[in-house]
Scaffold this motif. Structure first.
Motif, PDB file in Angstrom:
ATOM      1  N   PHE A 151       2.826  10.298   3.963  1.00 22.71           N
ATOM      2  CA  PHE A 151       3.873  10.217   4.933  1.00 22.71           C
ATOM      3  C   PHE A 151       3.792   9.324   6.205  1.00 22.71           C
ATOM      4  O   PHE A 151       4.587   8.663   6.405  1.00 22.71           O
ATOM      5  CB  PHE A 151       4.396  11.766   5.307  1.00 22.71           C
ATOM      6  CG  PHE A 151       4.860  12.420   4.292  1.00 22.71           C
ATOM      7  CD1 PHE A 151       5.215  11.886   2.932  1.00 22.71           C
ATOM      8  CD2 PHE A 151       5.197  14.024   4.227  1.00 22.71           C
ATOM      9  CE1 PHE A 151       5.812  12.704   1.871  1.00 22.71           C
ATOM     10  CE2 PHE A 151       5.894  14.564   3.467  1.00 22.71           C
ATOM     11  CZ  PHE A 151       6.176  14.046   2.144  1.00 22.71           C
ATOM     12  N   ALA A 152       2.703   9.471   6.597  1.00 21.85           N
ATOM     13  CA  ALA A 152       2.521   8.544   7.972  1.00 21.85           C
ATOM     14  C   ALA A 152       2.512   7.052   7.511  1.00 21.85           C
ATOM     15  O   ALA A 152       3.352   6.281   8.287  1.00 21.85           O
ATOM     16  CB  ALA A 152       0.991   8.940   8.619  1.00 21.85           C
ATOM     17  N   LEU A 153       2.048   6.906   6.543  1.00 22.24           N
ATOM     18  CA  LEU A 153       1.893   5.344   6.242  1.00 22.24           C
ATOM     19  C   LEU A 153       3.360   4.892   5.718  1.00 22.24           C
ATOM     20  O   LEU A 153       3.635   3.948   5.928  1.00 22.24           O
ATOM     21  CB  LEU A 153       0.841   5.069   4.982  1.00 22.24           C
ATOM     22  CG  LEU A 153      -0.601   5.319   5.597  1.00 22.24           C
ATOM     23  CD1 LEU A 153      -1.627   5.263   4.366  1.00 22.24           C
ATOM     24  CD2 LEU A 153      -0.978   3.936   6.291  1.00 22.24           C
TER      25      LEU A 153
ATOM     26  N   ALA B 185       6.018   2.271   7.221  1.00 23.22           N
ATOM     27  CA  ALA B 185       6.443   1.187   6.377  1.00 23.22           C
ATOM     28  C   ALA B 185       7.900   0.812   6.471  1.00 23.22           C
ATOM     29  O   ALA B 185       8.332  -0.324   6.191  1.00 23.22           O
ATOM     30  CB  ALA B 185       5.933   1.380   4.898  1.00 23.22           C
ATOM     31  N   GLY B 186       8.631   1.691   6.803  1.00 23.35           N
ATOM     32  CA  GLY B 186      10.031   1.815   7.221  1.00 23.35           C
ATOM     33  C   GLY B 186      10.444   0.855   8.028  1.00 23.35           C
ATOM     34  O   GLY B 186      11.471  -0.021   7.939  1.00 23.35           O
TER      35      GLY B 186
ATOM     36  N   TYR C 155       2.877  -2.104   5.957  1.00 24.62           N
ATOM     37  CA  TYR C 155       2.420  -0.880   5.452  1.00 24.62           C
ATOM     38  C   TYR C 155       3.013  -0.325   4.250  1.00 24.62           C
ATOM     39  O   TYR C 155       2.467   0.790   3.783  1.00 24.62           O
ATOM     40  CB  TYR C 155       2.747   0.219   6.555  1.00 24.62           C
ATOM     41  CG  TYR C 155       1.724   0.177   7.814  1.00 24.62           C
ATOM     42  CD1 TYR C 155       0.849   0.899   7.661  1.00 24.62           C
ATOM     43  CD2 TYR C 155       1.914  -0.884   8.731  1.00 24.62           C
ATOM     44  CE1 TYR C 155       0.094   1.249   9.073  1.00 24.62           C
ATOM     45  CE2 TYR C 155       1.060  -0.725   9.708  1.00 24.62           C
ATOM     46  CZ  TYR C 155       0.070   0.115   9.871  1.00 24.62           C
ATOM     47  OH  TYR C 155      -0.860   0.160  11.005  1.00 24.62           O
ATOM     48  N   GLN C 156       4.042  -1.298   3.601  1.00 23.03           N
ATOM     49  CA  GLN C 156       4.390  -0.777   2.316  1.00 23.03           C
ATOM     50  C   GLN C 156       3.467  -0.766   1.228  1.00 23.03           C
ATOM     51  O   GLN C 156       3.123   0.248   0.445  1.00 23.03           O
ATOM     52  CB  GLN C 156       5.399  -1.824   1.771  1.00 23.03           C
ATOM     53  CG  GLN C 156       6.613  -1.959   2.667  1.00 23.03           C
ATOM     54  CD  GLN C 156       7.680  -2.865   2.219  1.00 23.03           C
ATOM     55  OE1 GLN C 156       8.673  -2.911   2.792  1.00 23.03           O
ATOM     56  NE2 GLN C 156       7.431  -3.509   0.824  1.00 23.03           N
TER      57      GLN C 156
ATOM     58  N   LEU D 140       1.682   2.929  -0.741  1.00 23.46           N
ATOM     59  CA  LEU D 140       1.531   2.922  -2.250  1.00 23.46           C
ATOM     60  C   LEU D 140       0.290   2.926  -2.818  1.00 23.46           C
ATOM     61  O   LEU D 140      -0.304   3.699  -3.800  1.00 23.46           O
ATOM     62  CB  LEU D 140       2.334   1.789  -3.095  1.00 23.46           C
ATOM     63  CG  LEU D 140       3.872   2.103  -2.757  1.00 23.46           C
ATOM     64  CD1 LEU D 140       4.769   0.845  -3.173  1.00 23.46           C
ATOM     65  CD2 LEU D 140       4.435   3.021  -3.604  1.00 23.46           C
ATOM     66  N   ALA D 141      -0.663   2.232  -2.229  1.00 28.55           N
ATOM     67  CA  ALA D 141      -1.954   1.860  -2.372  1.00 28.55           C
ATOM     68  C   ALA D 141      -2.818   3.304  -2.231  1.00 28.55           C
ATOM     69  O   ALA D 141      -3.450   3.801  -3.236  1.00 28.55           O
ATOM     70  CB  ALA D 141      -2.752   0.862  -1.896  1.00 28.55           C
TER      71      ALA D 141
END
Length: 435
Positions: A84-86, A90-91, A96-97, A101-102
């Protein structure tokens, strides 16, 4: 009294990490990451012990499947927290996208490719058994996991996770929770600290078990991020790539609580419970977690957006790069389907464990490209090919699995028959020993 002593020891194990989080966070994360990893890892292990005992005792009052689902949710709080933090970041920061996902992909592959075989192998070698057996009622989790795995094949085809996927995945988790809440309550066989908790008067037991669950969940939530960060900092010091760290190092930390809990169950001979908890965890993450990431991404972006699996972005250094996680997502979906097939008949042997472990380890050994093709695609093809083979061989298991999802009465009938056969087997063995 001895049970309370072990509960006290587990509680004390959590204190250095919790204190370090609030008193010396920067020092332990940045300057002494190895020490930080030890303290926060110790806290996570202590909390895992408390979780395992409390969940066992909770089976006195709630269905076992629901207790294990709650365990899965609490134990994977670190993974939710990290993802959630990442994803929220990313938004607003496109760099950070790929990280978000990674981490999701790495954590889910680690559960099935490492944690499942670990539990199975520990049981088989420690107790000299030919296989791990699951109970009839666990077909519910298997059925929902298979559905989620099959649906997730759409994601790499589309190239993003959008609102429709949110509805499907979150809806699947809601239906799963409603279904397992209807399961019967069975009298558990408790030992050690779990028995100490289970022997308490009903009202007192419920309060204490709830407090232990809340405390352990809070410790995991508080210590998981610094544990992951300290591992990442340790990796960076030895020159490991950031994406690799977030895909594999961070999940080691975020998945540690549930793995420790499930190993504890298995070490005591409860491999069905250990593996069952990991299956529930996988259902949890491959429905609720995947389904909520686009919402978190949209909150960060302050507009409704799909979370892309591939894109051209600027990384943290300001350099324009193209990331592509379609192949890794396809492998994760295929792995989920194969894992569901392997446990479809409620039995897992050494062969099944080695297939999952071998394919997982093999991904680190093959080059990124094979004859100019992204190696993720042939790996996914192997997973899906094996899954299709097992599906054809075990086709008779699909109807019982579907009926288990749809009908509580069917599961009751199956469990009653299972208990009858077990009773006859024990009686026959007892008779043979007397003669």
């Amino acid at each position: 009294m001895k049970g309370w002593k072990w509960i006290a020891v587990a509680f004390i194990m959590t204190l250095p990490g919790v204190i370090g989080k609030f008193v010396a966070l920067d020092y332990l994360e940045k300057e002494q990451p190895l020490l930080g990893s030890f303290l926060w890892g110790l806290a996570v292990i202590g909390a895992a012990f408390l979780l395992s005992w409390a969940v066992e005792a909770a089976q006195e009052d709630v269905p076992k499947a629901l207790a294990f689902s709650a365990l899965a949710l609490l134990a994977v709080l670190p993974e939710y927290s990290v993802d959630f933090a990442l994803t929220y970041r990313a938004g607003t920061d496109e760099a950070y996208q790929e990280y978000a996902l990674a981490n999701l992909i790495g954590a889910n592959r680690m559960i099935v490719g490492f944690a499942w075989p670990l539990v199975i192998l520990i049981f088989l070698f420690k107790f000299r058994k030919p296989q791990v057996n699951l109970v009839k009622g666990q077909r519910v989790e298997i059925g929902f996991l298979l559905f989620a795995g099959l649906y997730s094949l759409i994601l790499p085809i589309k190239g993003y996770i959008d609102l429709l996927d949110v509805i499907v995945f979150v809806g699947c988790f809601v239906l799963y929770t409603i279904r397992i809440a209807k399961s019967d309550i069975h009298e558990p066989e408790l030992v050690g600290p779990a028995a100490t908790l289970g022997d308490l008067p009903k009202s007192k037991r419920r309060i204490i078990v709830a407090l232990i669950l809340l405390f352990a969940g809070a410790v995991i939530f508080v210590c998981s991020n610094p544990f992951a960060e300290s591992l990442i900092q340790t990796g960076l010091r030895i020159g490991v790539d950031e994406v690799l760290l977030l895909q594999w190092f961070a999940p080691i930390a975020s998945e540690a609580p549930e793995i420790v809990v499930c190993v504890l169950f298995t070490w005591r001979g409860l491999a069905g419970d250990g593996l069952g908890a990991l299956v529930a965890s996988k259902v949890n993450q491959w429905t609720l977690l995947v389904g909520t990431l686009p919402l978190v991404f949209s909150l960060g972006a302050k507009e409704l957006k799909a979370l892309p699996l591939h894109d051209t972005i600027k990384d943290t250094a300001g350099k324009t790069i193209e990331y592509d996680l379609i192949g890794p997502m396809l492998v994760t979906s295929a792995q989920t389907i194969l894992a569901s097939m392997i446990i479809l008949n409620l039995r897992v042997s050494l062969k099944g464990a080695l297939i999952l472990l071998g394919l997982f380890v093999g991904q680190f050994l093959v080059p990124k490209y094979i004859a100019g093709v992204d190696s993720h695609y042939p790996i996914a093809a192997i997973y899906l090919g094996l899954a299709i083979y097992i599906a054809i061989r075990e086709y008779r298991q699909f109807v019982p699995t579907l009926l288990s999802i749809l009908s509580v009465k069917y599961v009751r009938k199956e469990e009653a028959e299972e208990q009858r056969l077990q009773g006859e087997k024990e009686a026959h063995l007892s008779h043979a020993l007397k003669n």
